[in-house]
Design an enzyme around this catalytic site. Sequence first.
Site, PDB file in Angstrom:
ATOM      1  N   LYS A  91      55.021  40.628  56.199  1.00  0.00           N
ATOM      2  CA  LYS A  91      56.151  41.530  56.010  1.00  0.00           C
ATOM      3  C   LYS A  91      56.159  41.750  54.252  1.00  0.00           C
ATOM      4  CE  LYS A  91      57.032  42.551  59.474  1.00  0.00           C
ATOM      5  NZ  LYS A  91      56.956  44.045  59.637  1.00  0.00           N
ATOM      6  N   HIS A 138      46.145  50.933  63.802  1.00  0.00           N
ATOM      7  CA  HIS A 138      46.140  49.882  64.802  1.00  0.00           C
ATOM      8  C   HIS A 138      47.409  49.945  65.610  1.00  0.00           C
ATOM      9  CE1 HIS A 138      43.075  46.713  63.539  1.00  0.00           C
ATOM     10  NE2 HIS A 138      42.871  47.958  63.270  1.00  0.00           N
ATOM     11  N   TYR A 176      46.023  36.887  66.572  1.00  0.00           N
ATOM     12  CA  TYR A 176      46.844  35.610  65.985  1.00  0.00           C
ATOM     13  C   TYR A 176      46.642  34.580  67.038  1.00  0.00           C
ATOM     14  CZ  TYR A 176      49.455  38.614  62.621  1.00  0.00           C
ATOM     15  OH  TYR A 176      49.818  39.371  61.609  1.00  0.00           O
ATOM     16  N   PRO A 207      53.051  34.891  55.160  1.00  0.00           N
ATOM     17  CA  PRO A 207      52.327  36.127  55.594  1.00  0.00           C
ATOM     18  C   PRO A 207      52.100  36.081  56.990  1.00  0.00           C
ATOM     19  CG  PRO A 207      50.939  34.428  54.588  1.00  0.00           C
ATOM     20  CD  PRO A 207      52.041  33.847  54.424  1.00  0.00           C
ATOM     21  N   TYR A 240      57.267  43.667  63.957  1.00  0.00           N
ATOM     22  CA  TYR A 240      56.000  43.791  63.433  1.00  0.00           C
ATOM     23  C   TYR A 240      55.699  45.072  62.825  1.00  0.00           C
ATOM     24  CZ  TYR A 240      51.178  42.298  62.435  1.00  0.00           C
ATOM     25  OH  TYR A 240      50.004  42.144  62.079  1.00  0.00           O
TER      26      TYR A 240
HETATM   27  P1  FAS Z   1      53.385  40.618  43.056  1.00  0.00           P
HETATM   28  O1  FAS Z   1      53.272  39.458  43.027  1.00  0.00           O
HETATM   29  O2  FAS Z   1      52.436  41.561  43.966  1.00  0.00           O
HETATM   30  O3  FAS Z   1      53.161  41.401  41.692  1.00  0.00           O
HETATM   31  C1  FAS Z   1      54.067  40.838  40.688  1.00  0.00           C
HETATM   32  C2  FAS Z   1      53.193  41.224  39.379  1.00  0.00           C
HETATM   33  O4  FAS Z   1      54.123  41.086  38.178  1.00  0.00           O
HETATM   34  C3  FAS Z   1      51.834  40.582  38.990  1.00  0.00           C
HETATM   35  O5  FAS Z   1      50.837  41.810  39.150  1.00  0.00           O
HETATM   36  C4  FAS Z   1      52.063  39.996  38.058  1.00  0.00           C
HETATM   37  O6  FAS Z   1      50.996  39.626  37.159  1.00  0.00           O
HETATM   38  C5  FAS Z   1      53.268  40.535  37.401  1.00  0.00           C
HETATM   39  N1  FAS Z   1      53.968  39.539  36.455  1.00  0.00           N
HETATM   40  C6  FAS Z   1      54.365  38.561  36.757  1.00  0.00           C
HETATM   41  N2  FAS Z   1      55.110  37.898  35.626  1.00  0.00           N
HETATM   42  C7  FAS Z   1      55.013  38.803  34.622  1.00  0.00           C
HETATM   43  C8  FAS Z   1      55.449  39.117  33.381  1.00  0.00           C
HETATM   44  N3  FAS Z   1      56.404  37.940  32.719  1.00  0.00           N
HETATM   45  N4  FAS Z   1      55.235  39.925  32.637  1.00  0.00           N
HETATM   46  C9  FAS Z   1      54.567  41.134  33.080  1.00  0.00           C
HETATM   47  N5  FAS Z   1      54.000  41.072  34.244  1.00  0.00           N
HETATM   48  C10 FAS Z   1      54.240  39.914  34.987  1.00  0.00           C
HETATM   49  N6  FAS Z   1      51.878  39.523  52.144  1.00  0.00           N
HETATM   50  C11 FAS Z   1      51.367  39.886  53.216  1.00  0.00           C
HETATM   51  O7  FAS Z   1      51.900  40.823  53.940  1.00  0.00           O
HETATM   52  N7  FAS Z   1      50.067  39.644  53.829  1.00  0.00           N
HETATM   53  C12 FAS Z   1      49.294  38.679  53.197  1.00  0.00           C
HETATM   54  O8  FAS Z   1      48.149  38.231  53.790  1.00  0.00           O
HETATM   55  C13 FAS Z   1      49.662  38.116  51.951  1.00  0.00           C
HETATM   56  N8  FAS Z   1      49.030  37.316  51.240  1.00  0.00           N
HETATM   57  C14 FAS Z   1      49.323  36.661  50.036  1.00  0.00           C
HETATM   58  C15 FAS Z   1      48.787  35.923  49.420  1.00  0.00           C
HETATM   59  C16 FAS Z   1      48.966  35.341  48.133  1.00  0.00           C
HETATM   60  C17 FAS Z   1      48.089  34.564  47.431  1.00  0.00           C
HETATM   61  C18 FAS Z   1      50.307  35.747  47.777  1.00  0.00           C
HETATM   62  C19 FAS Z   1      50.978  34.980  46.414  1.00  0.00           C
HETATM   63  C20 FAS Z   1      50.965  36.629  48.404  1.00  0.00           C
HETATM   64  C21 FAS Z   1      50.560  37.271  49.480  1.00  0.00           C
HETATM   65  N9  FAS Z   1      51.332  38.152  50.388  1.00  0.00           N
HETATM   66  C22 FAS Z   1      50.971  38.577  51.609  1.00  0.00           C
HETATM   67  C23 FAS Z   1      52.616  38.747  49.815  1.00  0.00           C
HETATM   68  C24 FAS Z   1      52.125  39.701  48.914  1.00  0.00           C
HETATM   69  O9  FAS Z   1      51.655  40.803  49.544  1.00  0.00           O
HETATM   70  C25 FAS Z   1      53.484  40.359  48.296  1.00  0.00           C
HETATM   71  O10 FAS Z   1      54.521  40.334  49.186  1.00  0.00           O
HETATM   72  C26 FAS Z   1      53.376  41.390  47.436  1.00  0.00           C
HETATM   73  O11 FAS Z   1      52.424  41.286  46.446  1.00  0.00           O
HETATM   74  C27 FAS Z   1      54.883  41.606  46.930  1.00  0.00           C
HETATM   75  O12 FAS Z   1      54.665  42.589  45.850  1.00  0.00           O
HETATM   76  P2  FAS Z   1      55.462  42.357  44.351  1.00  0.00           P
HETATM   77  O13 FAS Z   1      56.761  42.206  44.650  1.00  0.00           O
HETATM   78  O14 FAS Z   1      54.848  43.673  43.562  1.00  0.00           O
HETATM   79  O15 FAS Z   1      54.768  41.050  43.366  1.00  0.00           O
HETATM   80  C1  PHB Z   2      45.510  40.658  56.302  1.00  0.00           C
HETATM   81  O1  PHB Z   2      44.855  41.245  56.403  1.00  0.00           O
HETATM   82  O2  PHB Z   2      45.422  39.961  55.032  1.00  0.00           O
HETATM   83  C2  PHB Z   2      46.677  39.902  56.831  1.00  0.00           C
HETATM   84  C3  PHB Z   2      46.931  40.692  58.080  1.00  0.00           C
HETATM   85  C4  PHB Z   2      48.140  40.222  58.926  1.00  0.00           C
HETATM   86  C5  PHB Z   2      48.832  39.110  58.278  1.00  0.00           C
HETATM   87  C6  PHB Z   2      48.613  38.533  57.169  1.00  0.00           C
HETATM   88  C7  PHB Z   2      47.542  38.944  56.400  1.00  0.00           C
HETATM   89  O3  PHB Z   2      49.865  38.643  59.167  1.00  0.00           O
END
Ligand code: FAS
Ligand code: PHB
Length: 391
Positions: A297, A72, A201, A293, A385
């Site tokens: 980032k 994109h 957005y 989000p 971005y």
């Molecule tokens: P993660 O949270 O992805 O991974 C952590 C892992 O550790 C998980 O698999 C968990 O099961 C495991 N874990 C936890 N405790 C443990 C333990 N005690 N023992 C063993 N394993 C354990 N970011 C965006 O850029 N755009 C978005 O739209 C967006 N939407 C999101 C929606 C939600 C609901 C959440 C919570 C986050 C969102 N994020 C988004 C942010 C997300 O993408 C995070 O930045 C990304 O998952 C970060 O990755 P990790 O640091 O690997 O953490």
């Molecule tokens: C998504 O595609 O999940 C998405 C894209 C841009 C954002 C947040 C989420 O800023």
Amino acid sequence: MRTTVGIIGAGPAGLLLARLLHTAGIESVVLESRDREYVERRQRAGVLEQGTVDVLRAAGAGARMDREGLRHDGIELRFARRRYRVDFPALTGGKSVMVYAQTEVCKDLIALQVKEGGPLVFGAEALAVRGVDGERPHVVFRHEGREDVLECDYVVGCDGFWGVARKAVPAELVRVYERTYPFGWLGILADVPPSHDELVYAHHDRGFALLSMRSPAVSRLYLQVPEGTDADAWDDDEIWRELERRFETGDGWRLERGPVTQKSVTPMRSHVQEPMRYGRLFLAGDAAHIVPPTGAKGLNLAVGDVVTLARALTHQRETGSAELLDSYSETCLRRVWQAERFSYDMTTLLHRAPDATAFEDRLQLARLERIATSRAAATDLAEAYTGFPFE
Ligand code: FAS
Ligand code: PHB
């Protein structure tokens, strides 16, 4: 069990770190509390910065992304029924982003780890991290009903916001900076081609809305909702009606509806825990920081952390020098705080707080107008971005 680097968590941070260490010839073990299907299906991020794309390709994890990902070159800001496109290459000297979901990144990294990497143990819940202030750190974990110990030279907490690793940092050394927002995002997946070819957005009196996508046939859409909203309180028709209101324009643009296949609510918070290192414990990704989000980032910050850490561990093994390990936290935090600033700016620019005053409403429109009419303001958004350079 014994290894060089014990990694807690198989999200993007833990999986990419394991891959980077493997390609550098450094052993690791990944402990993940959930099962493989949960990790591969958990709907989260959707946008990869240019730097993340480059790292995945260099790590040998970019083939399917290059086949199926969507490059994109911009996003659309929509406000006061107007549409303004932020042209990334024109404003950043050629940078773009890749729309390729976090679920797919995790599937690709898991497949590589299973095929070529060290142990990736699903269903292994880390219970405690010990000895990180000494020479023999270890992780106590439970797997298949039995407690076990992973002995290692370093422990990396990639266990997200609710993980255990960061609790191993003595409370008196921890500094937490945080802000919660009085709203969240109701997100849906829908089997309908996206109604626009780039992300939209939308700022609206009724609240924020985001049009994103997962493929040419699957839309990803979000609605700002009050904090604590239950996703089941919204039926599909209400969601589509509200999205249509918030995306309204003056030029006849239409939002196409389709079957909703997934619905969930994400809370919104900004959070940083400093420092990101204590002795032989390192924190990476959401275990150390959370961004709303709105700026896309979260995942990309996790990538920056583990690229920095893998480089530092490799440097230490090759030269015996711990200098990059010693500067890990301050190096990551420079990038983290820039992402926190941008994510906060995008969130307060586009969301309408429930207690917003008339002054704040007009200020938002003035900020949007500034971006739409000033190359300098639009460049700041485009640079942030598409991603801050890795140091
Ligand atoms: P993660 O949270 O992805 O991974 C952590 C892992 O550790 C998980 O698999 C968990 O099961 C495991 N874990 C936890 N405790 C443990 C333990 N005690 N023992 C063993 N394993 C354990 N970011 C965006 O850029 N755009 C978005 O739209 C967006 N939407 C999101 C929606 C939600 C609901 C959440 C919570 C986050 C969102 N994020 C988004 C942010 C997300 O993408 C995070 O930045 C990304 O998952 C970060 O990755 P990790 O640091 O690997 O953490
Ligand atoms: C998504 O595609 O999940 C998405 C894209 C841009 C954002 C947040 C989420 O800023």
